[in-house]
Every structure is written in structure tokens, then in C-alpha cells.
Design a protein around this motif. Structure first.
Motif, short mmCIF file in Angstrom:
data_model
loop_
_atom_site.label_atom_id
_atom_site.label_comp_id
_atom_site.label_asym_id
_atom_site.label_seq_id
_atom_site.Cartn_x
_atom_site.Cartn_y
_atom_site.Cartn_z
N ILE A 1 0.84 -1.20 0.00
CA ILE A 1 0.00 0.00 0.00
C ILE A 1 0.87 1.25 0.00
CG2 ILE A 1 -1.73 1.30 1.30
CD1 ILE A 1 -2.81 -1.33 2.33
N VAL A 2 0.55 2.18 -0.89
CA VAL A 2 1.26 3.46 -0.97
C VAL A 2 0.84 4.32 0.22
CG1 VAL A 2 1.69 5.52 -2.36
CG2 VAL A 2 1.34 3.30 -3.48
N HIS A 3 1.81 4.82 0.97
CA HIS A 3 1.53 5.61 2.18
C HIS A 3 0.67 6.84 1.87
CE1 HIS A 3 5.50 3.73 2.37
NE2 HIS A 3 5.46 3.75 3.68
N GLY A 4 -0.30 7.11 2.74
CA GLY A 4 -1.06 8.35 2.63
C GLY A 4 -0.19 9.58 2.79
N PRO A 5 0.67 9.63 3.82
CA PRO A 5 1.55 10.81 3.97
C PRO A 5 2.47 11.04 2.78
CG PRO A 5 1.50 9.53 5.99
CD PRO A 5 0.78 8.72 4.97
N MET A 6 2.91 9.96 2.14
CA MET A 6 3.77 10.13 0.97
C MET A 6 2.98 10.71 -0.20
SD MET A 6 6.39 7.45 -0.86
CE MET A 6 5.17 6.53 -1.80
N GLN A 7 1.74 10.26 -0.39
CA GLN A 7 0.91 10.86 -1.43
C GLN A 7 0.68 12.34 -1.16
OE1 GLN A 7 -2.64 8.62 -2.87
NE2 GLN A 7 -2.00 7.04 -1.42
N ALA A 8 0.37 12.68 0.10
CA ALA A 8 0.16 14.08 0.46
C ALA A 8 1.41 14.90 0.19
CB ALA A 8 -0.26 14.19 1.92
N THR A 9 2.58 14.33 0.52
CA THR A 9 3.84 15.04 0.29
C THR A 9 4.06 15.26 -1.20
OG1 THR A 9 4.84 14.13 2.30
CG2 THR A 9 6.35 14.91 0.58
N MET A 10 3.82 14.24 -2.02
CA MET A 10 4.00 14.39 -3.46
C MET A 10 3.05 15.44 -4.04
SD MET A 10 4.53 10.47 -4.79
CE MET A 10 6.11 9.65 -4.63
N LEU A 11 1.80 15.45 -3.59
CA LEU A 11 0.85 16.45 -4.08
C LEU A 11 1.24 17.85 -3.65
CD1 LEU A 11 -2.58 14.63 -3.59
CD2 LEU A 11 -1.42 15.12 -5.75
N ALA A 12 1.69 18.01 -2.41
CA ALA A 12 2.12 19.33 -1.94
C ALA A 12 3.35 19.81 -2.71
CB ALA A 12 2.41 19.30 -0.44
N GLN A 13 4.30 18.91 -2.96
CA GLN A 13 5.47 19.26 -3.76
C GLN A 13 5.06 19.64 -5.19
OE1 GLN A 13 7.83 15.70 -3.52
NE2 GLN A 13 8.76 16.23 -1.57
N PHE A 14 4.10 18.89 -5.75
CA PHE A 14 3.59 19.15 -7.10
C PHE A 14 2.98 20.55 -7.16
CE2 PHE A 14 0.54 17.58 -10.62
CZ PHE A 14 1.50 17.77 -11.61
N ALA A 15 2.19 20.88 -6.14
CA ALA A 15 1.59 22.22 -6.08
C ALA A 15 2.66 23.30 -5.99
CB ALA A 15 0.66 22.30 -4.86
N GLU A 16 3.68 23.08 -5.19
CA GLU A 16 4.76 24.05 -5.05
C GLU A 16 5.49 24.24 -6.38
OE1 GLU A 16 8.50 24.83 -2.00
OE2 GLU A 16 7.96 22.76 -2.52
N THR A 17 5.73 23.14 -7.10
CA THR A 17 6.42 23.23 -8.38
C THR A 17 5.60 24.01 -9.41
OG1 THR A 17 7.57 21.13 -8.01
CG2 THR A 17 7.36 21.86 -10.29
N ILE A 18 4.29 23.76 -9.45
CA ILE A 18 3.42 24.42 -10.42
C ILE A 18 3.34 25.92 -10.16
CG2 ILE A 18 1.03 24.62 -11.21
CD1 ILE A 18 0.79 21.56 -10.63
N MET A 19 3.18 26.30 -8.90
CA MET A 19 2.96 27.70 -8.55
C MET A 19 4.24 28.47 -8.24
SD MET A 19 -0.28 27.97 -8.97
CE MET A 19 -0.83 29.45 -8.10
N GLY A 20 5.34 27.74 -8.06
CA GLY A 20 6.61 28.40 -7.80
C GLY A 20 6.81 28.84 -6.36
N ALA A 21 5.92 28.44 -5.48
CA ALA A 21 6.02 28.79 -4.05
C ALA A 21 5.20 27.79 -3.26
CB ALA A 21 5.50 30.21 -3.80
N PRO A 22 5.58 27.52 -2.02
CA PRO A 22 4.80 26.59 -1.20
C PRO A 22 3.44 27.19 -0.86
CG PRO A 22 6.53 27.61 0.10
CD PRO A 22 6.78 28.02 -1.31
N PRO A 23 2.41 26.36 -0.74
CA PRO A 23 1.08 26.89 -0.39
C PRO A 23 1.04 27.36 1.05
CG PRO A 23 1.05 24.49 -0.41
CD PRO A 23 2.40 24.90 -0.92
#
Length: 276
Positions: A207-229
Motif C-alpha cells: 500500500i502506498v503511504h497516505g503521507p507520501m501521497q500528500a507530500t507528493m501532491l504538496a510538492q507538485f503544487a509548489e512546483t506548479i505555482m513556484g512557491a509553497p502553499p
């Protein structure tokens, strides 16, 4: 289940601290195939705090699934499966390499509900996190305890998720899952022990960890917008296993982003919103 007994854990508090070392940040970045500064004073990666000061129960005190025995800070819910149901992060400041991060955790609520899969017990934990005395993050963690899946539950067909305007494919290799378990000192066998997860838990793969998915999505958001949310909220809807690639997806939603993980042509596994 004695809910009145379990609710006695409401208000229980614990505090844990750990220094953000360059070697920890280096291992974190290596796990996610990222590059970044690791020198003292550098901004630490988003959600690295999930790898700091994890519970460290002696091996002799672990249950057969690799989790610490019930009780202690979290209430002793008498249901066999424990999962991250969702949560929220409010970011106040950045964590920096070399600082000591302190997490003050409080049990906010314990609630029992009846769902389609049977009895569910939800435990809400509030984490207030500072770094060298600066308030950097407030986190709400929603934990769900439940029984085994009902017969045929895994056969339910869910609608396929849409493709995001931004989309990246991820290979959830056993090595990736093991590395994240090591980073977070997570002994839960569902993430690294394939024979156990198939034969004992009845799942088709790790099973893929929930916290790891959340981390990847947060990193993805930061990459797209150029700044952390400033705010990141998420909720788990269905599991991901290591038997197929999955995708990170994001679509603009007003001033923020709507994000989700899903198999390449499968249902939404985790959904999230990020705002700046």
C-alpha cells in the motif's frame, strides 16, 4: 467498543523534538528524486516534518502488523486496521536546516460512526509545530480505525478520475515505499512486506503511504505555482498499491489548485486543495 472510555483520551498531549540535519534532508530529497540545498540555514523541503521525531516504540512492543501496541498517546481502539483518513496543513513559516523542530500534539476528538464497511472510529489529532521557537506549521491529522474489508468490497467499481491540466506519472516501486517507511520510522508491514499484505491483510500489493501521497501532491503544487502553499487540505478516498503506476494531477481552481492522485486510468485515491 466503549466509546466513553476511548473519549477519555481527548486532551491527552505529548511533545517530541528533533533537529533537522543535512543528512536527513539529503535522504528525503533522494527518496523523492529532488535536489535542494542542505547547508545550515537552507529552507527544508515541504512536509519534511512528517519524518521528524516519529514514535519509537521498542521492537518487542510492536504488534503483529508492525504498528506499536495499542494505547499510549493514541487511544486503544479495538479495530485491526489504522489508516490516515486525511488532514490539513497551515504553513506559517519555513523550517530551516539545522533548526530543532518541536511537535506539540493533542488528541482533539474520538468519534465512532457506522459506515458501509462497518464500524469506524475517527481520532483527530492537532499538531502545533515550531522550529527553533518560531511557529511554522499547524497540522490536523485525521486517523481512522476500521475492521477488515467486507467480502466483495474490493470488487466495487469506482468511476475513473479525470486527467488534470498538470499530470505526472509515478512508479510506486517497493524501493520507494521502503525508503519512505525508513524515513518516517514506520514499521507497518503493509508498506514493505508483500507476503504479509497479501496473505494476512488480503490486499493485492503493498500500500502506498497516505503521507507520501500528500507530500507528493504538496510538492507538485509548489512546483506548479513556484512557491509553497499557505494552506493544504487532503482526504483519502481509495487505496493505491504497488501493482501499477499512479498519477499526480492538478487543475487551477480560482486562486488555488485542486489536486488528486489516481491510477493511470483509475479512480481518485487522494484529493487535495492548495491555496496561496
Amino acid at each position: 467498543m466503549d466509546i466513553q472510555y476511548l473519549r477519555k483520551w481527548i486532551g491527552r498531549n505529548e511533545t517530541q523534538s528533533e533537529c533537522v540535519t543535512p543528512s536527513l534532508v539529503q535522504r528525503f530529497n533522494a527518496t523523492f528524486d529532488r535536489e535542494g540545498e542542505t547547508g545550515a540555514g537552507s529552507a527544508a523541503p515541504l512536509l519534511v516534518h512528517l519524518c521528524l521525531a516519529p514514535p519509537a516504540a521498542p521492537t518487542s512492543q510492536l504488534g503483529p502488523d508492525g504498528h506499536p501496541a495499542r494505547g499510549g498517546f493514541l487511544p486503544p481502539v479495538p479495530l485491526p486496521r489504522r489508516m490516515w483518513a486525511g488532514g490539513a496543513f497551515t504553513f506559517h513559516d519555513v523550517i530551516r536546516v539545522g533548526e530543532t523542530v518541536t511537535r506539540n500534539s493533542t488528541i482533539q476528538d474520538v468519534v465512532v460512526k457506522e459506515g458501509r464497511s462497518g464500524t469506524l472510529c475517527f481520532v483527530t489529532v492537532l499538531h502545533e509545530i515550531d522550529s527553533d521557537g518560531r511557529a511554522v506549521l499547524t497540522e490536523r491529522q485525521d486517523i481512522v480505525y476500521r475492521g477488515p474489508d467486507a467480502p466483495g468490497a474490493a470488487d466495487k467499481v469506482l468511476p475513473s478520475a479525470p486527467h488534470g491540466a498538470h499530470r505526472v506519472q509515478v512508479n510506486p516501486s517497493a524501493t520507494l515505499l521502503f525508503r519512505y517507511s525508513a524515513l518516517t520510522f514506520n514499521g507497518h508491514r503493509i508498506h514493505y512486506d508483500a507476503p504479509y499484505v497479501r496473505n494476512e491483510e488480503g490486499y493485492p500489493g503493498l500500500i502506498v503511504h497516505g503521507p507520501m501521497q500528500a507530500t507528493m501532491l504538496a510538492q507538485f503544487a509548489e512546483t506548479i505555482m513556484g512557491a509553497p502553499p499557505v494552506q493544504f487540505d487532503f482526504r483519502s478516498l481509495s487505496p493505491l498499491f504497488d501493482d501499477a503506476d499512479f498519477t499526480l494531477n492538478a487543475t487551477e481552481d480560482g486562486a488555488g489548485l485542486r489536486l488528486w492522485t489516481a491510477y493511470v486510468d483509475g479512480p481518485v485515491a487522494m484529493e487535495a486543495t492548495a491555496t496561496w
